[in-house]
Design a protein around this motif. Structure first.
Motif, PDB file in Angstrom:
ATOM      1  N   HIS A  86       0.847  -1.195   0.000  1.00 26.95           N
ATOM      2  CA  HIS A  86       0.000   0.000   0.000  1.00 26.95           C
ATOM      3  C   HIS A  86       0.885   1.249   0.000  1.00 26.95           C
ATOM      4  O   HIS A  86       1.693   1.441   0.890  1.00 26.95           O
ATOM      5  CB  HIS A  86      -0.891  -0.028   1.241  1.00 26.95           C
ATOM      6  CG  HIS A  86      -1.953   1.005   1.220  1.00 26.95           C
ATOM      7  ND1 HIS A  86      -2.225   1.813   2.296  1.00 26.95           N
ATOM      8  CD2 HIS A  86      -2.816   1.387   0.249  1.00 26.95           C
ATOM      9  CE1 HIS A  86      -3.220   2.632   1.986  1.00 26.95           C
ATOM     10  NE2 HIS A  86      -3.596   2.392   0.751  1.00 26.95           N
TER      11      HIS A  86
ATOM     12  N   ASP B 243      -4.617   6.028   4.211  1.00 22.58           N
ATOM     13  CA  ASP B 243      -6.038   6.257   3.969  1.00 22.58           C
ATOM     14  C   ASP B 243      -6.626   7.040   5.135  1.00 22.58           C
ATOM     15  O   ASP B 243      -6.326   6.756   6.293  1.00 22.58           O
ATOM     16  CB  ASP B 243      -6.772   4.917   3.834  1.00 22.58           C
ATOM     17  CG  ASP B 243      -6.311   4.118   2.625  1.00 22.58           C
ATOM     18  OD1 ASP B 243      -5.845   4.746   1.652  1.00 22.58           O
ATOM     19  OD2 ASP B 243      -6.395   2.880   2.662  1.00 22.58           O
TER      20      ASP B 243
ATOM     21  N   HIS C 179      -7.237   8.424  -0.275  1.00 28.05           N
ATOM     22  CA  HIS C 179      -5.936   7.751  -0.333  1.00 28.05           C
ATOM     23  C   HIS C 179      -4.918   8.841  -0.650  1.00 28.05           C
ATOM     24  O   HIS C 179      -5.024   9.519  -1.669  1.00 28.05           O
ATOM     25  CB  HIS C 179      -5.950   6.668  -1.417  1.00 28.05           C
ATOM     26  CG  HIS C 179      -4.604   6.086  -1.709  1.00 28.05           C
ATOM     27  ND1 HIS C 179      -4.178   4.883  -1.185  1.00 28.05           N
ATOM     28  CD2 HIS C 179      -3.580   6.556  -2.447  1.00 28.05           C
ATOM     29  CE1 HIS C 179      -2.942   4.646  -1.615  1.00 28.05           C
ATOM     30  NE2 HIS C 179      -2.555   5.642  -2.383  1.00 28.05           N
TER      31      HIS C 179
ATOM     32  N   HIS D 202     -13.144   7.303   1.239  1.00 25.07           N
ATOM     33  CA  HIS D 202     -11.944   7.704   1.983  1.00 25.07           C
ATOM     34  C   HIS D 202     -10.994   8.401   1.026  1.00 25.07           C
ATOM     35  O   HIS D 202     -11.134   8.299  -0.200  1.00 25.07           O
ATOM     36  CB  HIS D 202     -11.261   6.493   2.644  1.00 25.07           C
ATOM     37  CG  HIS D 202     -10.559   5.574   1.683  1.00 25.07           C
ATOM     38  ND1 HIS D 202     -11.208   4.549   1.023  1.00 25.07           N
ATOM     39  CD2 HIS D 202      -9.275   5.527   1.258  1.00 25.07           C
ATOM     40  CE1 HIS D 202     -10.350   3.905   0.254  1.00 25.07           C
ATOM     41  NE2 HIS D 202      -9.162   4.486   0.366  1.00 25.07           N
TER      42      HIS D 202
HETATM   43 ZN   LIG Z   1      -5.228   3.569   0.031  1.00 24.05          ZN
END
Ligand SMILES: [Zn+2]
Length: 275
Positions: free
Chosen positions: A173, A177, A254, A252
């Motif tokens: 990742h 987030d 990112h 959300h």
């Molecule tokens: Zn993310």
């Protein structure tokens, strides 16, 4: 919980924190290595893996900041090429220190784990395009390395999370987030120029800001984009709205930070979380 204990221990260290001094700058995977390059004029240049590094003046000294790839192995040595102002060339070794990120194992239906054949070409094209965007290098660097948190809310702390889906490792990742209701305004983390906006398969509606000297920020899954490529934005200016476009399960933001085209942990640049 461990995280809580860590937060309780750190405020004393953060009180008089000069930008990205130790302990914030750590040559760990996903971290930032800090190299002192002396004070001679003109400004030195530094490269890692062929990508130019951010070089800035801190008081009387030139400092290079190198984003360390998440894929770098602990114990390995990165070689930073330095061209000093007086014409001298040096190779500066940077030892990569260990940092462990969480691993998440997921099992999904096989058809969900694979990208449908008709989307593979689109995905590859987008990846190539974004790779080029993230290699943007503008001479005028950021005034400060401290970033604003683009939306209020709790950070997930999932930067670097390694996902293994049906036994296959995916790329870790590359951002953090922040959960926020759809439509929440997103603020530019720092002053910059819009380097790219697009609607991508995984990232959904996405904006990339160029802050100079190879420092970029990326905002993904937006419901709306309120600026356009080439425009200049001030720190804190509204640039878009939180959404759930692309591959997501809920609204959300990112948020990613790039140095020398390497994604580094955004938490390094954000104010410490309080409360
Ligand atoms: Zn993310």
């Amino acid at each position: 919980m461990r995280r809580r204990a860590f937060l309780l221990l750190t405020p004393a260290l953060l009180l008089a924190r000069p930008a990205l001094a130790a302990p914030a700058a750590t040559a760990a995977p996903g971290g930032v290595a800090r190299l002192r390059l002396g004070s001679a004029e003109p400004a030195p240049r530094a490269h890692l893996d062929g990508r130019r590094l951010l070089v800035r003046r801190e008081k009387k000294e030139w400092i290079a900041l190198a984003g360390v790839p998440l894929s770098a192995q602990a114990g390995s040595t990165l070689k930073v090429e330095v061209q000093l102002g007086n014409g001298r060339q040096e190779l500066r070794p940077v030892k990569v220190v260990r940092k462990t990120y969480l691993t998440q194992h997921l099992s999904v239906a096989p058809e969900q784990a694979e990208l449908p054949a008709e989307q593979v070409a689109r995905y590859q094209q987008e990846r190539e395009h974004l790779t080029q965007v993230l290699r943007t290098f503008s001479e005028t660097g950021p005034e400060s390395l401290e970033l604003l948190q683009p939306v209020p809310g709790r950070r997930s702390g999932s930067f670097g999370l390694r996902r293994i889906i049906n036994g296959q490792a995916r790329s870790p990742h590359s951002g953090l987030d922040i959960a926020a209701p759809e439509g929440t305004p997103i603020a530019a983390a720092a002053a910059g120029r819009v380097a790219d906006s697009g609607d991508y398969l995984f990232l959904g509606r996405t904006l990339v800001l160029d802050h100079g000297q190879g420092m970029l920020t990326l905002y993904a899954h937006l419901s709306a984009i309120d600026t356009a490529p080439g425009e200049s934005v001030a720190a804190g200016a509204p640039i878009g709205k939180v959404g759930m476009t692309g591959r997501v399960t809920g609204p959300h933001l990112h948020f990613s930070v790039y140095l020398n085209a390497v994604s580094v942990d955004p938490a390094i640049f954000l104010p410490s979380e309080t409360g």
